[in-house]
Every structure is written in structure tokens, then in C-alpha cells.
Write an enzyme that holds these catalytic residues in place. Sequence first.
Site, PDB file in Angstrom:
ATOM      1  N   LYS A  27     -29.821  27.789   1.106  1.00 37.74           N
ATOM      2  CA  LYS A  27     -30.462  27.527  -0.187  1.00 37.74           C
ATOM      3  C   LYS A  27     -31.586  26.492  -0.077  1.00 37.74           C
ATOM      4  O   LYS A  27     -31.719  25.807   0.939  1.00 37.74           O
ATOM      5  CB  LYS A  27     -29.387  27.063  -1.178  1.00 37.74           C
ATOM      6  CG  LYS A  27     -28.336  28.136  -1.491  1.00 37.74           C
ATOM      7  CD  LYS A  27     -27.387  27.634  -2.579  1.00 37.74           C
ATOM      8  CE  LYS A  27     -26.363  28.691  -2.937  1.00 37.74           C
ATOM      9  NZ  LYS A  27     -25.531  28.227  -4.080  1.00 37.74           N
ATOM     10  N   TYR A  54     -27.987  36.718  -9.326  1.00 41.01           N
ATOM     11  CA  TYR A  54     -26.891  35.990  -9.974  1.00 41.01           C
ATOM     12  C   TYR A  54     -26.509  36.597 -11.325  1.00 41.01           C
ATOM     13  O   TYR A  54     -25.968  35.888 -12.180  1.00 41.01           O
ATOM     14  CB  TYR A  54     -27.271  34.520 -10.144  1.00 41.01           C
ATOM     15  CG  TYR A  54     -27.149  33.704  -8.873  1.00 41.01           C
ATOM     16  CD1 TYR A  54     -25.910  33.578  -8.224  1.00 41.01           C
ATOM     17  CD2 TYR A  54     -28.239  33.052  -8.319  1.00 41.01           C
ATOM     18  CE1 TYR A  54     -25.774  32.818  -7.072  1.00 41.01           C
ATOM     19  CE2 TYR A  54     -28.113  32.295  -7.157  1.00 41.01           C
ATOM     20  CZ  TYR A  54     -26.876  32.182  -6.540  1.00 41.01           C
ATOM     21  OH  TYR A  54     -26.743  31.427  -5.407  1.00 41.01           O
ATOM     22  N   ASN A 106     -25.800  23.157  -3.211  1.00 44.88           N
ATOM     23  CA  ASN A 106     -24.657  23.192  -2.285  1.00 44.88           C
ATOM     24  C   ASN A 106     -24.970  23.948  -0.994  1.00 44.88           C
ATOM     25  O   ASN A 106     -24.063  24.422  -0.319  1.00 44.88           O
ATOM     26  CB  ASN A 106     -23.401  23.705  -3.000  1.00 44.88           C
ATOM     27  CG  ASN A 106     -23.551  25.131  -3.503  1.00 44.88           C
ATOM     28  OD1 ASN A 106     -24.593  25.748  -3.310  1.00 44.88           O
ATOM     29  ND2 ASN A 106     -22.509  25.659  -4.120  1.00 44.88           N
ATOM     30  N   HIS A 118     -24.804  29.989   0.347  1.00 46.92           N
ATOM     31  CA  HIS A 118     -24.114  31.002  -0.451  1.00 46.92           C
ATOM     32  C   HIS A 118     -23.453  31.992   0.495  1.00 46.92           C
ATOM     33  O   HIS A 118     -24.005  32.298   1.551  1.00 46.92           O
ATOM     34  CB  HIS A 118     -25.104  31.761  -1.341  1.00 46.92           C
ATOM     35  CG  HIS A 118     -24.534  33.013  -1.955  1.00 46.92           C
ATOM     36  ND1 HIS A 118     -23.840  32.998  -3.133  1.00 46.92           N
ATOM     37  CD2 HIS A 118     -24.503  34.298  -1.501  1.00 46.92           C
ATOM     38  CE1 HIS A 118     -23.417  34.238  -3.393  1.00 46.92           C
ATOM     39  NE2 HIS A 118     -23.808  35.042  -2.418  1.00 46.92           N
ATOM     40  N   GLU A 125     -25.008  42.583  -2.330  1.00 45.59           N
ATOM     41  CA  GLU A 125     -25.926  41.493  -1.970  1.00 45.59           C
ATOM     42  C   GLU A 125     -26.731  41.818  -0.710  1.00 45.59           C
ATOM     43  O   GLU A 125     -27.905  41.459  -0.608  1.00 45.59           O
ATOM     44  CB  GLU A 125     -25.124  40.199  -1.786  1.00 45.59           C
ATOM     45  CG  GLU A 125     -24.530  39.716  -3.116  1.00 45.59           C
ATOM     46  CD  GLU A 125     -23.662  38.472  -2.983  1.00 45.59           C
ATOM     47  OE1 GLU A 125     -23.504  37.966  -1.854  1.00 45.59           O
ATOM     48  OE2 GLU A 125     -23.144  38.022  -4.020  1.00 45.59           O
TER      49      GLU A 125
HETATM   50  P1  CMP Z   1     -22.968  30.235  -5.249  1.00 45.25           P
HETATM   51  O1  CMP Z   1     -21.759  30.448  -4.377  1.00 45.25           O
HETATM   52  O2  CMP Z   1     -24.273  30.640  -4.674  1.00 45.25           O
HETATM   53  O3  CMP Z   1     -22.753  31.006  -6.629  1.00 45.25           O
HETATM   54  C1  CMP Z   1     -23.125  30.509  -7.878  1.00 45.25           C
HETATM   55  C2  CMP Z   1     -23.790  29.179  -7.797  1.00 45.25           C
HETATM   56  O4  CMP Z   1     -23.904  28.509  -9.029  1.00 45.25           O
HETATM   57  C3  CMP Z   1     -22.986  28.248  -6.934  1.00 45.25           C
HETATM   58  O5  CMP Z   1     -23.052  28.658  -5.590  1.00 45.25           O
HETATM   59  C4  CMP Z   1     -23.625  26.923  -7.283  1.00 45.25           C
HETATM   60  O6  CMP Z   1     -24.858  26.709  -6.609  1.00 45.25           O
HETATM   61  C5  CMP Z   1     -23.900  27.114  -8.757  1.00 45.25           C
HETATM   62  N1  CMP Z   1     -22.861  26.523  -9.583  1.00 45.25           N
HETATM   63  C6  CMP Z   1     -21.603  26.955  -9.724  1.00 45.25           C
HETATM   64  N2  CMP Z   1     -20.929  26.169 -10.589  1.00 45.25           N
HETATM   65  C7  CMP Z   1     -21.806  25.227 -10.981  1.00 45.25           C
HETATM   66  C8  CMP Z   1     -21.726  24.117 -11.857  1.00 45.25           C
HETATM   67  N3  CMP Z   1     -20.595  23.834 -12.512  1.00 45.25           N
HETATM   68  N4  CMP Z   1     -22.824  23.386 -12.015  1.00 45.25           N
HETATM   69  C9  CMP Z   1     -23.967  23.681 -11.366  1.00 45.25           C
HETATM   70  N5  CMP Z   1     -24.105  24.702 -10.521  1.00 45.25           N
HETATM   71  C10 CMP Z   1     -23.035  25.464 -10.333  1.00 45.25           C
END
Ligand code: CMP
Length: 140
Positions: free
Chosen positions: A10, A50, A113, A116, A127
Site C-alpha cells: 500500500k 473495495y 497498514n 493487503h 482480486e
Molecule cells: P484491507 O485488508 O486492505 O481491507 C480494507 C481496509 O480498510 C483495511 O485493509 C484497512 O486499510 C482499512 N480499514 C479497515 N478498518 C478500518 C478502520 N476501522 N479505520 C480505518 N481504516 C480501516
Amino acid sequence: TLERTLSIIKPDAVERNLVGAIFARLEQQKFRLVAIKMLHLTKEQAEGFYAEHQGKEFFADLVNYMISAPVVVSVLENENAIKNYRTFMGATDPAAAEIGTLRYEFALSKRQNSVHGSDSAESAAREIAYFFADSELCPR
Ligand code: CMP
């Protein structure tokens, strides 16, 4: 079973020059790379990727973050790659991620984070096809 999963490095990780560090760890964990590309997602691409999170309170911020810088998308292959990559990523919230996971080491926050990974066989199929043509996959 031999599986393929979609990985995204990311924007937060690409911006901090962590692409190589993350792939080094994936190779150490025996994931085989069968496709890879860098791209700067459009808003439409991020929203479509998403789609299942549309309507959630974090959706707009998530999309804006995902288009804030380039990402590196790849397809990883191994026995039980889907579940094993989820485990190796660690919890969505880095504060809850186990030591030794990618998010423990690299993630900044629940949103930023770093990585993914597909959450099921159905998600992986969707995906992978979202980003790669069959001709771009390199079986090995
Ligand atoms: P990902 O696994 O890519 O799938 C959805 C994404 O939404 C997740 O990783 C995070 O980057 C984001 N995400 C999920 N929950 C939250 C949250 N509570 N606040 C902000 N971002 C979130």
C-alpha cells in the site's frame, strides 16, 4: 492445496521505500511471485476494488489513502497461500498484530497498514482478475 492470493503493498509502504523489504520477507516465507506491477490507482479503481466496504464509515478515507501514492500489486502462490499470507500480514490494526508479522513490523495505523491480502478463495479470484490478465500470470 496450491493457491494464489492477491497482495497489495500500500501507499504508506511504497512511500517509505519498503517494497524490497516486504518482498524479501515474502520470499523468505516461500511465497512464489507469479505476477507483479506498480500502479497509481484511480478513484474508480480503488472504489471498485473495495466495493464490499462501500457504506462503511472508513470508506472515503480508505479510498483517498489508496490513491495517495502508487501501490505494488502482486500475485503470490504457495500451499494455502490465502490463509498463510493473511497470517503473515498480521491483524488489520498494527497494535494488535503479532511479532514477526508484516504489519507488526511496518504498519502505521489501521488505515495505513502497509499490505493487503485476499480474505478467501472467492476474493482472491476476483482480486487477481481485477488487476491481472491471465497472460500476465507466470506459473512456476
Ligand atoms: P484491507 O485488508 O486492505 O481491507 C480494507 C481496509 O480498510 C483495511 O485493509 C484497512 O486499510 C482499512 N480499514 C479497515 N478498518 C478500518 C478502520 N476501522 N479505520 C480505518 N481504516 C480501516
